[in-house]
Design a protein around this motif. Structure first.
Motif, mmCIF file in Angstrom:
data_model
loop_
_atom_site.group_PDB
_atom_site.id
_atom_site.type_symbol
_atom_site.label_atom_id
_atom_site.label_comp_id
_atom_site.label_asym_id
_atom_site.label_seq_id
_atom_site.Cartn_x
_atom_site.Cartn_y
_atom_site.Cartn_z
ATOM 1 N N ARG A 34 0.835 -1.197 0.000
ATOM 2 C CA ARG A 34 0.000 0.000 0.000
ATOM 3 C C ARG A 34 0.868 1.245 0.000
ATOM 4 O O ARG A 34 1.990 1.232 0.484
ATOM 5 N N GLY A 35 0.321 2.333 -0.519
ATOM 6 C CA GLY A 35 0.981 3.617 -0.354
ATOM 7 C C GLY A 35 2.084 3.922 -1.339
ATOM 8 O O GLY A 35 2.547 5.037 -1.399
ATOM 9 N N VAL A 36 2.486 2.925 -2.116
ATOM 10 C CA VAL A 36 3.577 3.153 -3.056
ATOM 11 C C VAL A 36 3.086 2.758 -4.447
ATOM 12 O O VAL A 36 2.366 1.775 -4.569
ATOM 13 N N PRO A 37 3.457 3.515 -5.499
ATOM 14 C CA PRO A 37 3.021 3.112 -6.832
ATOM 15 C C PRO A 37 3.574 1.748 -7.166
ATOM 16 O O PRO A 37 4.737 1.459 -6.904
ATOM 17 N N ASP A 38 2.734 0.918 -7.761
ATOM 18 C CA ASP A 38 3.124 -0.465 -7.980
ATOM 19 C C ASP A 38 4.186 -0.590 -9.028
ATOM 20 O O ASP A 38 4.989 -1.513 -9.001
ATOM 21 N N PHE A 82 0.945 -9.044 -6.873
ATOM 22 C CA PHE A 82 -0.474 -9.377 -6.875
ATOM 23 C C PHE A 82 -0.826 -10.355 -5.772
ATOM 24 O O PHE A 82 -1.967 -10.391 -5.327
ATOM 25 N N PHE A 114 -2.037 -8.312 -2.959
ATOM 26 C CA PHE A 114 -3.426 -7.887 -3.126
ATOM 27 C C PHE A 114 -4.378 -9.041 -2.843
ATOM 28 O O PHE A 114 -5.389 -8.886 -2.147
ATOM 29 N N ASN A 170 -4.777 -9.798 0.727
ATOM 30 C CA ASN A 170 -5.675 -8.866 1.396
ATOM 31 C C ASN A 170 -7.128 -9.261 1.172
ATOM 32 O O ASN A 170 -7.942 -9.278 2.103
ATOM 33 N N LEU A 218 -9.406 -7.913 -9.013
ATOM 34 C CA LEU A 218 -7.963 -8.105 -9.107
ATOM 35 C C LEU A 218 -7.566 -8.636 -10.480
ATOM 36 O O LEU A 218 -6.559 -8.228 -11.058
ATOM 37 N N VAL A 238 -7.528 -5.892 -12.882
ATOM 38 C CA VAL A 238 -6.336 -5.073 -12.687
ATOM 39 C C VAL A 238 -5.113 -5.783 -13.257
ATOM 40 O O VAL A 238 -4.247 -5.165 -13.877
ATOM 41 N N ALA A 244 -2.488 -4.702 -16.068
ATOM 42 C CA ALA A 244 -1.092 -4.484 -15.673
ATOM 43 C C ALA A 244 -0.133 -5.162 -16.635
ATOM 44 O O ALA A 244 1.062 -4.909 -16.584
ATOM 45 N N HIS A 286 -0.534 7.905 -7.941
ATOM 46 C CA HIS A 286 0.388 6.816 -8.224
ATOM 47 C C HIS A 286 0.542 6.597 -9.714
ATOM 48 O O HIS A 286 1.610 6.236 -10.181
ATOM 49 N N ASN A 339 -4.295 0.095 -2.451
ATOM 50 C CA ASN A 339 -4.294 0.682 -3.775
ATOM 51 C C ASN A 339 -3.943 -0.352 -4.819
ATOM 52 O O ASN A 339 -3.013 -1.119 -4.664
#
Lengths: 278, 268
Positions: free
Chosen positions: A61-65, A136, A139, A142, A189, A192, A196, B186, B265
């Motif tokens: 979380r919190g960081v660009p993947d 992934f 994710f 989670n 997911l 996504v 990706a 992001h 995210n």
């Protein structure tokens, strides 16, 4: 036109579509396994393991993947080479980090310096799959962790009342029931993940983005029998349509699966299905 | 050379002010922190402008998707579908090459091939589509009673929309919209990896981070710095959106106020 689209080089882009599909298939499975492991670790009653699982989930979380993608490929490569370095050449004395250079003995190079081209490509692909799976997997962990907690407590308590052990409860009661709660998250997911896949390009794989750029660029009659101007725009339009179609088809398929899974479940949708049938 | 000199030289490097050449060897920690931080200017620029401009289009698209007339509804649905169904990365590439070939015939498109405008347009449309869908969902879940009460008070047309429908829609959509804002910030990291050239090495934070990682073959310093910056940015965005959320919810009793809940995210 047809001749143009079937030149030898164009076969490469069709193959790279397959590469993308293979990557999706492998990553979906491994990410699910990683996610399951992560969720199990987070639920564990052994505290350090639970911290590890929760940390794994939280760290993405919190960081660009995309930063993770760039980071992991290099970090994994370094990690593997250092591991092999330690095993294969124990009497190597020169330091590994020489200023800005990273030097391991030639036998520990991955892939070996004299390996054929396809080994290099396969290794790069393997690193990419692993990177995708790690990111992934977090994710998925989670989503699955949430799903495991969404299964009604009463179900687990009933299982315990029947004398099932902790492990039996987990495998026979919790896991079969959690999928219906996990599916909305997992299908999100999956979408996504599809979106990706073009990032493979950044990991140095010759994927569809790479070939679209290569083939679309203007060609002079000197080097090819099929000269054309700058067609990259049309190639990327084709990719755009390809991805749109792909996500649309997945959406429909996932809807079907969801309807199958809710069948006979003690949820609102399951109730509605039961009533509609009678 | 002290750290202050480095900051003076490279602090605004991403805008083209200061030292022309990037450091080539003997990288210090200070140089990495300064340059990556300087790149963050672009991330903030893209994110903020796309967010603000996208907000208005998103409201329009959401209303369009909820409209009765198919003339309004169909285009909005397609807009949302196209931008949500395809990878942002491909959208960047497509837009770049589209502008590039338009430039051949109409020189007016010259600035569009530069990142500051071209990428901004893509991000603007993309975030408009994503937040349009969020707003549409919120619009559909406005309590019926609120609208009936508005009718009973004699609100109609624009007045009803401005005073009842729109604020309620925003209030309901706000937690999801906060997540969307974080996604957007992001996503700005993708810009310079997707065709748009970093002219004179004026790139964003990730551009500089990968520059350092490539040069030193050591990802363990630049990427954590980048991560730190992004976490700070995320916290700032969350804080600002939290203030707005408080204002949107100020008329509600304490218990029923919706808290901002951040979900993990995902990239797009």
């Amino acid at each position: 036109m047809l001749c143009y689209l079937t030149t030898g080089k164009h076969m490469a882009i069709y193959v790279s579509v397959l590469v993308v599909l293979v990557l999706l298939a492998i990553t979906a499975v491994t990410a699910l396994i990683f996610g399951f492991g992560g969720a199990m670790a987070a639920r564990s009653r052994f505290l350090p393991l639970s911290w590890f699982g929760k940390g794994y989930i939280a760290i993405v979380r919190g960081v660009p993947d995309i930063a993770f993608f760039l980071f992991f490929v290099l970090a994994l490569d370094i990690g593997f080479e250092m591991l092999r370095h330690g095993i294969k050449c124990p009497d190597w004395t020169a330091p590994i980090w020489q200023g800005n250079d990273f030097v391991v003995c030639p036998e520990a190079k991955l892939p070996l310096g004299n390996a054929p081209q396809w080994v290099h490509e396969t290794y790069a692909f393997f690193l990419a799959v692993l990177t995708f799976s790690i990111v992934f997997g977090a994710f998925a962990a989670n989503v699955l962790y949430g799903a495991m907690r969404a299964v009604p407590r009463a179900q687990l308590e009933t299982a315990e009342a029947y004398g099932m052990t902790h492990r039996q409860t987990f495998w026979r009661v919790l896991v079969p029931q959690m999928w219906v709660y996990a599916l909305p998250g997992l299908s999100n997911l999956w979408m996504v993940l599809i979106k990706a896949t073009p990032l493979l390009f950044l990991l140095g794989i010759e994927d569809i983005v790479y070939w679209a750029r290569e083939l679309g660029g203007s060609k002079t009659p000197r080097f090819t029998d099929y000269p054309h101007g700058d067609w990259r725009m049309w190639y990327f339009l084709a990719l755009l349509v390809f991805y749109l179609a792909f996500t649309r088809v997945s959406e429909i398929a996932l809807d079907r699966i969801m309807r199958r899974l809710t069948h006979g479940q003690a949820t609102l949708a399951g109730e509605a299905q039961r009533k509609a049938a009678t | 050379m002290s750290c202050w000199d480095t900051i003076a030289d490279y602090g605004l490097r991403s805008l083209g002010i200061g030292e022309r050449l990037l450091p080539r060897d003997n990288f210090t920690l200070c140089q990495q922190v300064t340059l990556i931080g300087s790149g963050m200017i672009w991330n903030v620029y893209f994110g903020t402008l796309a967010m603000v401009s996208g907000f208005f289009l998103a409201t329009a698209v959401a209303l369009g998707k909820a409209a009765q007339s198919p003339l309004l509804r169909k285009p909005s649905e397609w807009f949302i579908f196209v931008f949500r169904g395809s990878p942002l990365f491909i959208q960047f590439f497509f837009a770049y090459f589209l502008f590039l070939s338009l430039k051949q015939t109409h020189p007016i498109f010259e600035p569009f091939t530069a990142a500051w405008l071209g990428a901004l347009i893509v991000l603007f449309l993309n975030t408009a589509a994503y937040s349009g869908e969020i707003f549409y969902g919120a619009l559909q879940s406005i309590p019926k009673g609120d609208l009936e009460a508005a009718d009973a008070y004699g609100f109609t047309g624009w007045n009803k929309f401005r005073r009842i429908t729109w604020p309620t829609m925003l209030r309901l959509a706000w937690p999801a919209y906060t997540n969307e804002a974080i996604f957007l910030f992001h996503a700005t990291a993708l810009v310079f990896f997707s065709g748009f050239p970093a002219w004179q090495q004026r790139g964003d934070a990730l551009y500089y981070a990968s520059y350092f990682a490539d040069k030193t073959f050591n990802p363990f310093i630049p990427y954590p710095i980048l991560a730190g910056y992004f976490i700070l940015l995320t916290l700032t965005v969350t804080g600002l959106f939290g203030l707005v959320n408080r204002r949107l919810n100020r008329h509600l009793p304490q218990q029923s106020r919706s808290k901002l809940r951040l979900r993990p995210n995902l990239l797009r």
